[in-house]
Design an enzyme around this catalytic site. Structure first.
Site, PDB file in Angstrom:
ATOM      1  CG  ASP A 101      -1.404  -0.918   1.071  1.00 27.10           C
ATOM      2  OD1 ASP A 101      -2.110  -1.882  -0.281  1.00 27.10           O
ATOM      3  OD2 ASP A 101      -2.281  -1.597   2.088  1.00 27.10           O
TER       4      ASP A 101
HETATM    5  N1  URA Z   1      -1.405  -5.705   3.432  1.00 29.80           N
HETATM    6  C1  URA Z   1      -1.814  -4.608   3.841  1.00 29.80           C
HETATM    7  O1  URA Z   1      -2.843  -4.512   4.240  1.00 29.80           O
HETATM    8  N2  URA Z   1      -1.053  -3.979   3.199  1.00 29.80           N
HETATM    9  C2  URA Z   1      -0.125  -3.618   2.431  1.00 29.80           C
HETATM   10  O2  URA Z   1       0.766  -3.209   2.142  1.00 29.80           O
HETATM   11  C3  URA Z   1       0.921  -4.880   2.214  1.00 29.80           C
HETATM   12  C4  URA Z   1      -0.496  -5.979   3.021  1.00 29.80           C
END
Ligand code: URA
Length: 230
Positions: A101
């Protein structure tokens, strides 16, 4: 491989720029400038640019310590991408292996080897991803067992695969998961009525983020690291 792809990978230019080089007759294939962008070439062809021999470029593999605010994509109109952090002549041939993310930091792999990348991300391979998470609320007693048994995420019908939760402090944990569902870590804690306030990826399979690599920096993977993920 198509001639324009070979040239753009080799010289680090776009397909459009490659077409210009062909029009300007700066590229020769086997001694002839009468070549076209879509013609097929391989190692048996002698390809030159301004008289200099171009060799078949090998695949590239990097690890990056992704900072916040950067997205795991090859282009975006609003945010910097992981490719913007790389100063490499063939950067436009690379793609991030899986996604983090925009607000998640840590280990991101980049390559132009599609087969390798597929092997790393394929849901069938169950490569363990390890994260450090800071939580909004203290961890409740016994939650480790719930993660180990698999968690039903909102809107889904199948429990997550068993995950290993290690308590570091009341609000800091290490979580190892064998899948890569959408926002998986944040949704696992949301299902426990908690929230992730900071998330950092520490490892993928046997490969740890290099502790010498500051945020926003990257380095090539060595042969052993590449093979360890194949
Ligand atoms: N899980 C998440 O919620 N976000 C990420 O960036 C990676 C794994």
């Amino acid at each position: 491989m198509r001639l324009d792809k070979f040239i753009s990978q080799n010289l680090g230019c776009t397909r459009k720029e490659t077409k210009q080089l062909l029009r300007q007759k700066l590229i020769e294939v086997d001694g002839s400038t009468l070549c076209t962008a879509n013609q097929q070439v391989d190692e048996s062809n002698h390809i030159t640019f301004r008289g200099r021999t171009l060799h078949t470029p090998g695949p590239l593999y990097f690890m990056l310590n992704k900072p916040e605010g950067v997205i795991c994509a090859t282009k975006d109109s609003r945010h910097p991408t992981v490719l913007d952090l790389l100063d490499e002549p063939r950067v436009q041939t690379l793609h991030p292996v899986g996604r983090l993310d925009i607000d998640t930091t840590g280990l991101v792999l980049l390559t132009n080897d599609g087969q390798w990348s597929h092997g790393v991300t394929s849901p069938k391979r169950h490569k363990i991803k390890r994260y450090r998470a800071h939580l909004a609320e203290p961890l409740i007693e016994g939650v480790e067992k719930k993660f180990a048994a698999g968690i039903m995420l909102k809107g889904e019908h199948k429990r997550t695969l068993p995950a290993q939760l290690k308590r570091i402090t009341a609000t800091e944990v290490e979580l190892s998961i064998a899948e890569g569902r959408y926002h998986q870590v944040k949704r696992m804690f949301a299902a426990m009525e908690n929230a992730v306030i900071a998330l950092h990826r520490l490892s993928i399979g046997p490969l740890n983020l290099d502790s010498e690599l500051p945020e926003g920096h990257y380095r090539p993977l060595n042969r052993h690291e590449i093979e360890s993920l194949r």
